[in-house]
Design a protein around this motif. Structure first.
Motif, PDB file in Angstrom:
ATOM      1  N   GLY A 178       0.803  -1.223   0.000  1.00 20.46           N
ATOM      2  CA  GLY A 178       0.000   0.000   0.000  1.00 20.46           C
ATOM      3  C   GLY A 178       0.827   1.261   0.000  1.00 20.46           C
ATOM      4  O   GLY A 178       0.284   2.352  -0.197  1.00 20.46           O
ATOM      5  N   LEU A 179       2.140   1.149   0.223  1.00 22.19           N
ATOM      6  CA  LEU A 179       3.024   2.313   0.192  1.00 22.19           C
ATOM      7  C   LEU A 179       3.730   2.418  -1.149  1.00 22.19           C
ATOM      8  O   LEU A 179       4.236   1.423  -1.674  1.00 22.19           O
ATOM      9  N   LYS A 180       3.761   3.626  -1.679  1.00 21.88           N
ATOM     10  CA  LYS A 180       4.535   3.904  -2.886  1.00 21.88           C
ATOM     11  C   LYS A 180       5.765   4.705  -2.470  1.00 21.88           C
ATOM     12  O   LYS A 180       5.642   5.788  -1.893  1.00 21.88           O
ATOM     13  N   ILE A 181       6.933   4.163  -2.745  1.00 24.09           N
ATOM     14  CA  ILE A 181       8.190   4.748  -2.275  1.00 24.09           C
ATOM     15  C   ILE A 181       9.123   4.991  -3.460  1.00 24.09           C
ATOM     16  O   ILE A 181       9.320   4.098  -4.286  1.00 24.09           O
ATOM     17  N   VAL A 182       9.689   6.187  -3.517  1.00 30.01           N
ATOM     18  CA  VAL A 182      10.730   6.484  -4.494  1.00 30.01           C
ATOM     19  C   VAL A 182      12.077   6.289  -3.804  1.00 30.01           C
ATOM     20  O   VAL A 182      12.303   6.816  -2.716  1.00 30.01           O
ATOM     21  N   VAL A 183      12.959   5.523  -4.434  1.00 30.90           N
ATOM     22  CA  VAL A 183      14.262   5.209  -3.851  1.00 30.90           C
ATOM     23  C   VAL A 183      15.366   5.751  -4.753  1.00 30.90           C
ATOM     24  O   VAL A 183      15.440   5.390  -5.930  1.00 30.90           O
ATOM     25  N   LEU A 229      14.880  13.577  -6.352  1.00 26.42           N
ATOM     26  CA  LEU A 229      13.996  12.760  -5.523  1.00 26.42           C
ATOM     27  C   LEU A 229      12.712  13.520  -5.209  1.00 26.42           C
ATOM     28  O   LEU A 229      11.605  12.953  -5.285  1.00 26.42           O
ATOM     29  N   GLN A 230      12.837  14.791  -4.863  1.00 30.11           N
ATOM     30  CA  GLN A 230      11.642  15.590  -4.580  1.00 30.11           C
ATOM     31  C   GLN A 230      10.720  15.638  -5.797  1.00 30.11           C
ATOM     32  O   GLN A 230       9.502  15.472  -5.675  1.00 30.11           O
ATOM     33  N   ALA A 231      11.313  15.833  -6.968  1.00 35.52           N
ATOM     34  CA  ALA A 231      10.512  15.884  -8.199  1.00 35.52           C
ATOM     35  C   ALA A 231       9.828  14.552  -8.463  1.00 35.52           C
ATOM     36  O   ALA A 231       8.649  14.508  -8.858  1.00 35.52           O
ATOM     37  N   ALA A 232      10.544  13.454  -8.240  1.00 34.65           N
ATOM     38  CA  ALA A 232       9.975  12.128  -8.508  1.00 34.65           C
ATOM     39  C   ALA A 232       8.851  11.797  -7.531  1.00 34.65           C
ATOM     40  O   ALA A 232       7.846  11.189  -7.917  1.00 34.65           O
ATOM     41  N   VAL A 233       8.991  12.178  -6.275  1.00 32.04           N
ATOM     42  CA  VAL A 233       7.929  11.940  -5.297  1.00 32.04           C
ATOM     43  C   VAL A 233       6.652  12.658  -5.715  1.00 32.04           C
ATOM     44  O   VAL A 233       5.554  12.083  -5.667  1.00 32.04           O
ATOM     45  N   HIS A 236       5.153  11.047  -9.098  1.00 34.40           N
ATOM     46  CA  HIS A 236       4.528   9.728  -8.940  1.00 34.40           C
ATOM     47  C   HIS A 236       3.504   9.699  -7.808  1.00 34.40           C
ATOM     48  O   HIS A 236       2.939   8.639  -7.525  1.00 34.40           O
ATOM     49  N   LYS A 237       3.282  10.862  -7.170  1.00 37.35           N
ATOM     50  CA  LYS A 237       2.358  10.939  -6.041  1.00 37.35           C
ATOM     51  C   LYS A 237       2.693   9.862  -5.002  1.00 37.35           C
ATOM     52  O   LYS A 237       1.815   9.123  -4.515  1.00 37.35           O
ATOM     53  N   ALA A 238       3.965   9.778  -4.674  1.00 33.35           N
ATOM     54  CA  ALA A 238       4.442   8.765  -3.742  1.00 33.35           C
ATOM     55  C   ALA A 238       4.175   9.179  -2.303  1.00 33.35           C
ATOM     56  O   ALA A 238       3.966  10.355  -1.999  1.00 33.35           O
TER      57      ALA A 238
END
Length: 451
Positions: A178-183, A229-233, A236-238
């Motif tokens: 249920g969590l969407k995480i950008v790594v 990372l900020q842009a990707a979050v 992707h609405k992470a």
């Protein structure tokens, strides 16, 4: 006695410039092997990050260790904390990490862990340096006889072993589903490890900066450059973003709105979680650079707080002196001695995720209880290695007095030389960000006049 080659995090510098040369690395390997593997299994693990010079130094250190009669086990590209863990579990005499952590690709470094997976103390480093000086100055590096030369092997399942170790940190009854995480792996040592850890625990993972080419490690990415990372979050609405540095011993986070959560805030999260769970044994160790807001928030929870010198090795020393378990730095070196012997970005992130899930809160909600004071950090690069001389000049001392007069009781000033680069770091912290910036620039100007 001052150390000659070792800084706060091993030996580090620009590749091809002394001491970061193949010749030095070979002799350092010989000296370290002679000291650290004087008895027992006589095997030392070597790991590295993804910068292209790692191949050269890996071979040079192996040659030195072999000449000392020490066997070598290669683990390949591997996070610094993974090498510390593997050195302990394989019962090796020591572990070597070839990495310059968050530095650019053209830098590199060499650091050691003992057979317990902790960094060497000052006495061990001085002992190695004394033997190293003999090899450098008198060509006194002695090779054991042929039948006693060290052998080399490769540990092919090292990454898998470390992934399983990390997953075991996370409670079995919980899941990341249920969590969407950008790594963001910083094109570094964790590129093939970190995304797999979170995915295997159930998270939907968007992996970025995970294609190292030997030159792009830490390049506008990772824990020291959070823009991508900020842009990707946001794109992707992470739920959150996780950033590691080149050797994955640092952790920085980004919440669902793109706001940065730094090491001081991570310490607050972990301390609050321990308090809520009834597991807060003792207090928290920060550093001279830790934000005053962390100290105030911990005080509100009746959690003791101590400051160590900057550098995770000094945080560990303070933790051992107090018997406490949790400490770290604002830069993202987080230590929890119940789980790891050194700073471990992946382990720290899993502890944060555990806290969020147990309290059913987002990262943004959980960290809201700590208010950071505006803190300005300026790095003044030196033209030569004369930081101590500059810091003791009347002009710099006067600038500090003037800044402290302006701040009065609303803030503090800290000047320190970097242990890894030719820099003087100027930190000013106060309740007013404009005042902090102005006084930091005032002191930095005084320093620059002496360059």
């Amino acid at each position: 006695m001052a150390r000659k080659y070792f800084g706060t995090d091993g030996v580090r510098g620009k590749v091809g410039t002394f001491p970061i040369t193949p010749d030095f690395a070979m002799k350092l390997g010989w000296a370290a092997g002679t000291i650290l593997a004087s008895s027992g299994t006589k095997e030392i693990l070597i790991g590295k990050d993804t910068r292209n010079s790692g191949y050269m130094f890996e071979s040079a250190i192996e040659a030195g260790l072999s000449a000392a009669g020490v066997n070598v086990a290669f683990v390949g590209p591997m996070p610094t904390p993974a090498v510390a863990y593997l050195a302990s579990t394989f019962r090796a005499d020591a572990g070597v990490v070839i990495s310059a952590s968050h530095n650019p690709f053209y830098d590199n470094g060499i650091k050691f862990f003992n057979n317990f997976g902790t960094k060497l103390n000052d006495e061990q480093e001085l002992e190695i340096e004394a033997l190293l000086d003999q090899a450098l100055n008198n060509n006194a590096m002695q090779c054991v006889s042929s039948e006693l030369l060290g052998k080399a092997r490769r540990i092919n399942d090292a990454a898998g072993r470390y992934i399983e170790f990390c997953k075991a940190i996370f409670p079995k009854e919980l899941t990341l589903e249920g969590l969407k995480i950008v790594v963001d792996s910083a094109n570094g040592a964790a590129y093939h490890i970190a995304p797999n850890v979170y995915a295997e625990l159930g998270a939907e993972v968007i992996s970025i900066n995970d294609k190292p080419n030997g030159l792009n490690i830490n390049e506008q990415c990772g824990a020291t450059h959070l823009d991508s990372l900020q842009a990707a979050v946001l794109e992707h609405k992470a739920d959150l973003g996780i950033a590691l540095d080149g050797d994955a011993d640092r952790l920085m986070l980004v919440d669902d709105l793109g706001s940065v959560v730094d090491g001081d805030q991570i310490l607050y999260i972990l301390a609050k979680a321990a308090k809520l769970q009834g597991n807060m044994h003792g207090g928290v160790v920060g550093t001279l650079m830790s934000n005053l807001g962390l100290e105030l928030a911990l005080n509100d929870m009746d959690i003791p707080f101590k400051r160590a010198k900057v550098g995770d090795r000094y945080v560990v020393e303070q933790l051992k002196n107090t018997g406490w378990k949790l400490g770290g730095e604002g830069s993202g070196h987080i230590l929890h001695l119940d789980y790891a012997t050194t700073g471990d970005g992946i382990v720290a992130s899993l502890l944060v995720l555990t806290a969020l899930i147990q309290q059913k809160q987002s990262l943004r909600e959980y960290v809201a209880g700590m208010q950071k004071l505006p803190q300005v950090l300026l790095n003044v690069r030196l033209t030569k290695n004369n930081a101590d001389e500059i810091l003791n000049t009347d002009g710099v001392k006067q600038a500090v007095v003037e800044a402290e007069t302006v701040l009065a009781n609303t803030g503090r000033v800290l000047l320190r030389k970097s242990g890894t680069e030719p820099l003087i770091r100027v930190m000013v912290e106060s309740t007013d960000s404009v005042v902090s910036q102005a006084q930091a620039e005032h002191i930095a100007t005084a320093i620059k006049k002496l360059l």
